[in-house]
Design an enzyme around this catalytic site. Structure first.
Site, PDB file in Angstrom:
ATOM      1  N   CYS A 127      13.849   8.330   4.596  1.00  0.00           N
ATOM      2  CA  CYS A 127      13.836   9.541   3.783  1.00  0.00           C
ATOM      3  C   CYS A 127      13.476   9.190   2.337  1.00  0.00           C
ATOM      4  O   CYS A 127      13.285   8.026   1.996  1.00  0.00           O
ATOM      5  CB  CYS A 127      15.198  10.217   3.837  1.00  0.00           C
ATOM      6  N   ASP A 131      15.276   9.236  -0.364  1.00  0.00           N
ATOM      7  CA  ASP A 131      16.300   8.549  -1.138  1.00  0.00           C
ATOM      8  C   ASP A 131      17.191   7.631  -0.304  1.00  0.00           C
ATOM      9  O   ASP A 131      18.069   6.975  -0.875  1.00  0.00           O
ATOM     10  CB  ASP A 131      17.230   9.572  -1.814  1.00  0.00           C
ATOM     11  N   TYR A 159      15.407  12.919  10.019  1.00  0.00           N
ATOM     12  CA  TYR A 159      14.461  13.996  10.256  1.00  0.00           C
ATOM     13  C   TYR A 159      13.726  13.848  11.582  1.00  0.00           C
ATOM     14  O   TYR A 159      13.219  12.766  11.917  1.00  0.00           O
ATOM     15  CB  TYR A 159      13.433  14.052   9.125  1.00  0.00           C
ATOM     16  N   HIS A 169     -15.093 -12.940  -5.521  1.00  0.00           N
ATOM     17  CA  HIS A 169     -13.888 -12.753  -4.710  1.00  0.00           C
ATOM     18  C   HIS A 169     -14.267 -12.730  -3.233  1.00  0.00           C
ATOM     19  O   HIS A 169     -15.291 -12.147  -2.862  1.00  0.00           O
ATOM     20  CB  HIS A 169     -13.184 -11.456  -5.104  1.00  0.00           C
ATOM     21  N   ARG A 193      -7.353 -19.125  -8.090  1.00  0.00           N
ATOM     22  CA  ARG A 193      -6.528 -18.000  -8.528  1.00  0.00           C
ATOM     23  C   ARG A 193      -5.438 -17.746  -7.485  1.00  0.00           C
ATOM     24  O   ARG A 193      -5.715 -17.239  -6.395  1.00  0.00           O
ATOM     25  CB  ARG A 193      -7.385 -16.742  -8.707  1.00  0.00           C
ATOM     26  N   LYS A 203      -0.939  -9.615 -12.245  1.00  0.00           N
ATOM     27  CA  LYS A 203      -1.298  -8.206 -12.351  1.00  0.00           C
ATOM     28  C   LYS A 203      -0.289  -7.340 -11.591  1.00  0.00           C
ATOM     29  O   LYS A 203       0.565  -7.834 -10.857  1.00  0.00           O
ATOM     30  CB  LYS A 203      -2.700  -7.984 -11.777  1.00  0.00           C
ATOM     31  N   ARG A 224     -17.442  -4.798  -3.863  1.00  0.00           N
ATOM     32  CA  ARG A 224     -16.481  -4.140  -4.734  1.00  0.00           C
ATOM     33  C   ARG A 224     -16.961  -4.394  -6.156  1.00  0.00           C
ATOM     34  O   ARG A 224     -18.097  -4.076  -6.487  1.00  0.00           O
ATOM     35  CB  ARG A 224     -15.069  -4.683  -4.451  1.00  0.00           C
TER      36      ARG A 224
END
Length: 385
Positions: free
Chosen positions: A319, A321, A272, A172, A228, A42, A140
């Site tokens: 940052c 990028d 920064y 689970h 699993r 997944k 869940r």
């Protein structure tokens, strides 16, 4: 690293095959029998690429593949996969028919979902193979213990019509990476109790599955008919500090070319907010990837990369990028040279687990979120050696 790449994720499909083979060797039930192994692919194969990972896992003998969404299951089938495949997450209004038409097993958590699956089965003229999920404590997905008898009875009634066949019961675990937690014992007993309720109602599921990667390696009593394997398929430890050397190989290496190398003087601030200030003259390297590529901002001033045969610390904030690393005052690296963010851990290089610890998270998140503008490249070290 490919000649034109700025930054790339390299996935070694041979490592996937190796890990699946190794996991099959490691799992046995208390009675000595070997449970089936599911490779969970997944979330685009935990960031590694769903289709190539699925193919490699099948080649290594994975009995099943597991995905979350119906769309993922359809995509795998349309890419050519034909083996046993389970999709387990759907919401009201989603159409199960495309998955059923492609011979996909589906999960049901509730009477409403079971009805939707049965309706899709009638429209397609197929019998839906269903895995009923019982919530044993994660709170869940899955039927509550109060709702479980009604879901089981409705399933048994639908079996008589040919609309569905209950082939699995599953749940689970809450804390399989913490094997001493009593909740593990409690969940396993609740799972056994739920299976007994199903059997009393006349259901005869072939597949009972509870264990994920950590339980597959640490809790043989929870293996039942199938394990699993998610994160372990990708060579990462599902329970750091609890497992011995598993012999798994991380399949993902993340690397980039330095965009530039520049000198900073003692007292210069970096990135920064100047969260790091140089305490000496040194050389910094600019790595052309950032949080737009899924590199956690929390890694600033904490994580390390591999450059010039040594670990080099991240300096300042990550940052969007780019980010900066400290190459040291005597580095000979130049713009265009390769650095490795994380990978197999060769020679002491950083791993995804190291980045997870630096970011106060888990290795799952590190590999799954990475992407963005990274190029993804596939290699097969079994072929190229």
């Amino acid at each position: 690293m490919t000649a034109s790449a700025r930054a790339e994720i390299v996935v070694d499909v041979a490592a996937i095959r190796h890990n699946v083979r190794r996991l099959r060797q490691l799992v046995t039930r208390p009675d000595g029998a070997a449970p089936a192994c599911m490779a969970v692919v997944k979330a685009d194969g935990y960031g590694h690429g769903m289709v190539p990972v699925a193919k490699a896992a099948r080649e290594a003998g994975a009995d099943w593949l597991g995905v979350a969404t119906l769309e993922e299951a359809v995509a795998l089938r349309d890419a050519g996969d034909t083996g046993p495949l389970l999709a387990w997450l759907a919401v009201p209004g989603e159409d199960h028919a495309p998955a059923l038409e492609r011979d996909v097993d589906v999960a049901s958590y509730s009477l409403t979902q079971l009805t939707a699956i049965a309706d899709a089965a009638r429209r397609t003229g197929r019998t839906a193979r269903v895995h009923l999920k019982i919530d044993t404590g994660l709170s869940r997905g899955g039927a509550t213990r109060d709702d479980w008898p009604a879901l089981v009875d409705a399933s048994a009634a639908l079996e008589t019509t040919g609309a569905v066949e209950v082939v699995g019961i599953w749940s689970h675990l809450v804390a399989s990476d913490e094997p001493d937690r009593t909740i593990n014992d409690e969940q396993e007993q609740r799972f056994r109790d739920a299976a007994s309720v199903a059997e009393a109602a006349g259901l005869r599921p072939r597949w009972r599955h509870l264990a994920n990667s950590a339980a597959g390696l640490l809790r043989p009593s929870a293996h039942f008919d199938m394990v699993r394997f998610g994160i372990a398929t990708y060579g990462l430890d599902p329970a750091p500090g609890e497992t011995h050397d598993l012999g798994l190989v991380p399949a993902m290496t993340v690397q980039a070319r330095l965009g530039m190398v520049k000198q900073v003087r003692a007292g210069d601030g970096v990135s920064y907010g100047h969260q790091w200030v140089a305490d000496r003259d040194t050389l910094l390297g600019l790595v052309p990837a950032g949080y737009a590529e899924g590199i956690a901002r929390a890694a600033g001033n904490r994580a390390e990369v591999w450059a010039d045969d040594a670990r080099r610390p991240v300096r300042g904030r990550i940052c969007m990028d780019q980010f900066m690393i400290d190459l040291g005052p005597d580095s000979t690296l130049a713009a265009g040279d390769r650095v490795e963010l994380f990978g197999t851990g060769h020679d002491g290089a950083p791993t995804a687990q190291d980045w997870a610890e630096a970011c106060h998270t888990i290795n799952y998140e590190i590999v799954t979120r990475i992407g963005g503008r990274f190029a993804r490249v596939y290699v097969d070290s079994e072929v190229t050696q």
